[in-house]
Design a protein around this motif. Structure first.
Motif, PDB file in Angstrom:
ATOM      1  N   GLU A   1       0.825  -1.211   0.000  1.00  0.00           N
ATOM      2  CA  GLU A   1       0.000   0.000   0.000  1.00  0.00           C
ATOM      3  C   GLU A   1       0.856   1.256   0.000  1.00  0.00           C
ATOM      4  OE1 GLU A   1      -3.360   0.704   2.624  1.00  0.00           O
ATOM      5  OE2 GLU A   1      -3.490  -1.457   2.946  1.00  0.00           O
ATOM      6  N   SER A   2       1.959   1.206   0.727  1.00  0.00           N
ATOM      7  CA  SER A   2       2.813   2.390   0.865  1.00  0.00           C
ATOM      8  C   SER A   2       3.437   2.813  -0.461  1.00  0.00           C
ATOM      9  CB  SER A   2       3.909   2.147   1.905  1.00  0.00           C
ATOM     10  OG  SER A   2       4.915   1.292   1.386  1.00  0.00           O
ATOM     11  N   GLU A   3       3.499   1.889  -1.423  1.00  0.00           N
ATOM     12  CA  GLU A   3       4.053   2.225  -2.736  1.00  0.00           C
ATOM     13  C   GLU A   3       3.270   3.356  -3.401  1.00  0.00           C
ATOM     14  OE1 GLU A   3       5.879  -1.275  -5.128  1.00  0.00           O
ATOM     15  OE2 GLU A   3       4.032  -2.035  -4.220  1.00  0.00           O
ATOM     16  N   PHE A   4       2.000   3.418  -3.119  1.00  0.00           N
ATOM     17  CA  PHE A   4       1.153   4.437  -3.716  1.00  0.00           C
ATOM     18  C   PHE A   4       0.604   5.393  -2.668  1.00  0.00           C
ATOM     19  CE2 PHE A   4       1.167   0.935  -6.732  1.00  0.00           C
ATOM     20  CZ  PHE A   4       1.517   1.613  -7.894  1.00  0.00           C
ATOM     21  N   ALA A   5       1.425   5.653  -1.668  1.00  0.00           N
ATOM     22  CA  ALA A   5       1.025   6.590  -0.617  1.00  0.00           C
ATOM     23  C   ALA A   5       0.766   7.962  -1.234  1.00  0.00           C
ATOM     24  CB  ALA A   5       2.112   6.689   0.440  1.00  0.00           C
ATOM     25  N   GLN A   6      -0.188   8.673  -0.665  1.00  0.00           N
ATOM     26  CA  GLN A   6      -0.564   9.980  -1.192  1.00  0.00           C
ATOM     27  C   GLN A   6       0.405  11.079  -0.776  1.00  0.00           C
ATOM     28  OE1 GLN A   6      -4.540   9.992   0.412  1.00  0.00           O
ATOM     29  NE2 GLN A   6      -5.396   9.360  -1.565  1.00  0.00           N
ATOM     30  N   SER A   7       1.176  10.812   0.261  1.00  0.00           N
ATOM     31  CA  SER A   7       2.121  11.809   0.762  1.00  0.00           C
ATOM     32  C   SER A   7       3.187  11.100   1.589  1.00  0.00           C
ATOM     33  CB  SER A   7       1.389  12.824   1.653  1.00  0.00           C
ATOM     34  OG  SER A   7       0.865  12.167   2.810  1.00  0.00           O
ATOM     35  N   LYS A   8       4.189  11.854   1.977  1.00  0.00           N
ATOM     36  CA  LYS A   8       5.222  11.297   2.844  1.00  0.00           C
ATOM     37  C   LYS A   8       4.613  10.859   4.181  1.00  0.00           C
ATOM     38  CE  LYS A   8       9.768  12.323   4.769  1.00  0.00           C
ATOM     39  NZ  LYS A   8      10.849  13.299   4.877  1.00  0.00           N
ATOM     40  N   ALA A   9       3.697  11.661   4.697  1.00  0.00           N
ATOM     41  CA  ALA A   9       3.028  11.310   5.961  1.00  0.00           C
ATOM     42  C   ALA A   9       2.225  10.023   5.817  1.00  0.00           C
ATOM     43  CB  ALA A   9       2.125  12.455   6.416  1.00  0.00           C
ATOM     44  N   ASP A  10       1.572   9.840   4.680  1.00  0.00           N
ATOM     45  CA  ASP A  10       0.800   8.630   4.430  1.00  0.00           C
ATOM     46  C   ASP A  10       1.741   7.421   4.340  1.00  0.00           C
ATOM     47  OD1 ASP A  10      -1.512   7.073   3.859  1.00  0.00           O
ATOM     48  OD2 ASP A  10      -1.188   7.313   1.697  1.00  0.00           O
ATOM     49  N   PHE A  11       2.890   7.596   3.683  1.00  0.00           N
ATOM     50  CA  PHE A  11       3.901   6.541   3.584  1.00  0.00           C
ATOM     51  C   PHE A  11       4.380   6.136   4.974  1.00  0.00           C
ATOM     52  CE2 PHE A  11       8.368   5.245   3.446  1.00  0.00           C
ATOM     53  CZ  PHE A  11       8.318   4.203   2.526  1.00  0.00           C
ATOM     54  N   ILE A  12       4.715   7.116   5.797  1.00  0.00           N
ATOM     55  CA  ILE A  12       5.189   6.846   7.156  1.00  0.00           C
ATOM     56  C   ILE A  12       4.109   6.134   7.969  1.00  0.00           C
ATOM     57  CG2 ILE A  12       5.887   7.937   9.338  1.00  0.00           C
ATOM     58  CD1 ILE A  12       7.321  10.087   7.546  1.00  0.00           C
ATOM     59  N   SER A  13       2.877   6.575   7.792  1.00  0.00           N
ATOM     60  CA  SER A  13       1.766   5.950   8.508  1.00  0.00           C
ATOM     61  C   SER A  13       1.623   4.479   8.133  1.00  0.00           C
ATOM     62  CB  SER A  13       0.466   6.696   8.205  1.00  0.00           C
ATOM     63  OG  SER A  13      -0.632   6.027   8.781  1.00  0.00           O
ATOM     64  N   LYS A  14       1.653   4.171   6.845  1.00  0.00           N
ATOM     65  CA  LYS A  14       1.503   2.785   6.399  1.00  0.00           C
ATOM     66  C   LYS A  14       2.671   1.921   6.886  1.00  0.00           C
ATOM     67  CE  LYS A  14      -1.764   3.385   2.735  1.00  0.00           C
ATOM     68  NZ  LYS A  14      -2.616   4.117   3.618  1.00  0.00           N
ATOM     69  N   MET A  15       3.875   2.459   6.817  1.00  0.00           N
ATOM     70  CA  MET A  15       5.033   1.711   7.295  1.00  0.00           C
ATOM     71  C   MET A  15       4.974   1.512   8.815  1.00  0.00           C
ATOM     72  SD  MET A  15       6.888   0.568   4.967  1.00  0.00           S
ATOM     73  CE  MET A  15       7.663   0.777   3.407  1.00  0.00           C
ATOM     74  N   SER A  16       4.491   2.509   9.526  1.00  0.00           N
ATOM     75  CA  SER A  16       4.362   2.397  10.985  1.00  0.00           C
ATOM     76  C   SER A  16       3.327   1.344  11.366  1.00  0.00           C
ATOM     77  CB  SER A  16       3.980   3.748  11.594  1.00  0.00           C
ATOM     78  OG  SER A  16       5.001   4.692  11.381  1.00  0.00           O
ATOM     79  N   ILE A  17       2.235   1.293  10.632  1.00  0.00           N
ATOM     80  CA  ILE A  17       1.216   0.279  10.900  1.00  0.00           C
ATOM     81  C   ILE A  17       1.771  -1.108  10.559  1.00  0.00           C
ATOM     82  CG2 ILE A  17      -1.092  -0.569  10.296  1.00  0.00           C
ATOM     83  CD1 ILE A  17      -1.814   2.446   9.774  1.00  0.00           C
ATOM     84  N   SER A  18       2.538  -1.194   9.474  1.00  0.00           N
ATOM     85  CA  SER A  18       3.184  -2.461   9.121  1.00  0.00           C
ATOM     86  C   SER A  18       4.110  -2.919  10.255  1.00  0.00           C
ATOM     87  CB  SER A  18       3.968  -2.304   7.812  1.00  0.00           C
ATOM     88  OG  SER A  18       4.547  -3.514   7.425  1.00  0.00           O
TER      89      SER A  18
END
Length: 117
Positions: free
Chosen positions: A50-67
């Motif tokens: 999911e993080s591959e298509f994150a909408q922003s850096k914050a979204d990327f960090i959020s997805k990785m943090s949840i992972s």
């Protein structure tokens, strides 16, 4: 994030988790913990994807943090399956280091992503 070690390792780990869950259900007749393990263990890679298509850096960090949270939860379920004997020490020692490696990689990714550039 085309082909990455994190993406590859999380996918390979998910396959191992699916097989372990099948083993627990078919041979140990354990259905509750195995489903928890299956959910958290496969969510790690799904969130990385999911993080591959994150909408922003914050979204990327959020997805990785949840992972990362899912990986930590998976480590918990593995221990909970080992201690009462659903999986033996050899099985545990076979899969636990992979889980710990994913945790370390995710911690590093989250920390690096939070640094200002």
């Amino acid at each position: 994030m085309k082909e990455s070690p994190l993406k590859d390792k999380s996918y390979a780990f998910a396959i191992r988790i699916v097989r372990l869950s099948q083993y627990l259900q078919n041979h140990k007749k354990e259905f509750i913990l195995s489903k928890q393990l299956l959910r958290s263990g496969t969510a790690i890679g799904a969130l990385i994807r999911e993080s591959e298509f994150a909408q922003s850096k914050a979204d990327f960090i959020s997805k990785m943090s949840i992972s990362l949270k899912e990986a930590n939860e998976t480590a918990y379920w593995l221990s909970l399956l080992k201690d009462p004997g659903y999986i033996n020490e050899k099985m545990f020692q076979s899969i636990q280091p992979d889980c710990q490696e994913l945790i370390a990689m995710l911690v590093s990714t989250v920390k690096t992503s939070k640094q200002p550039h």
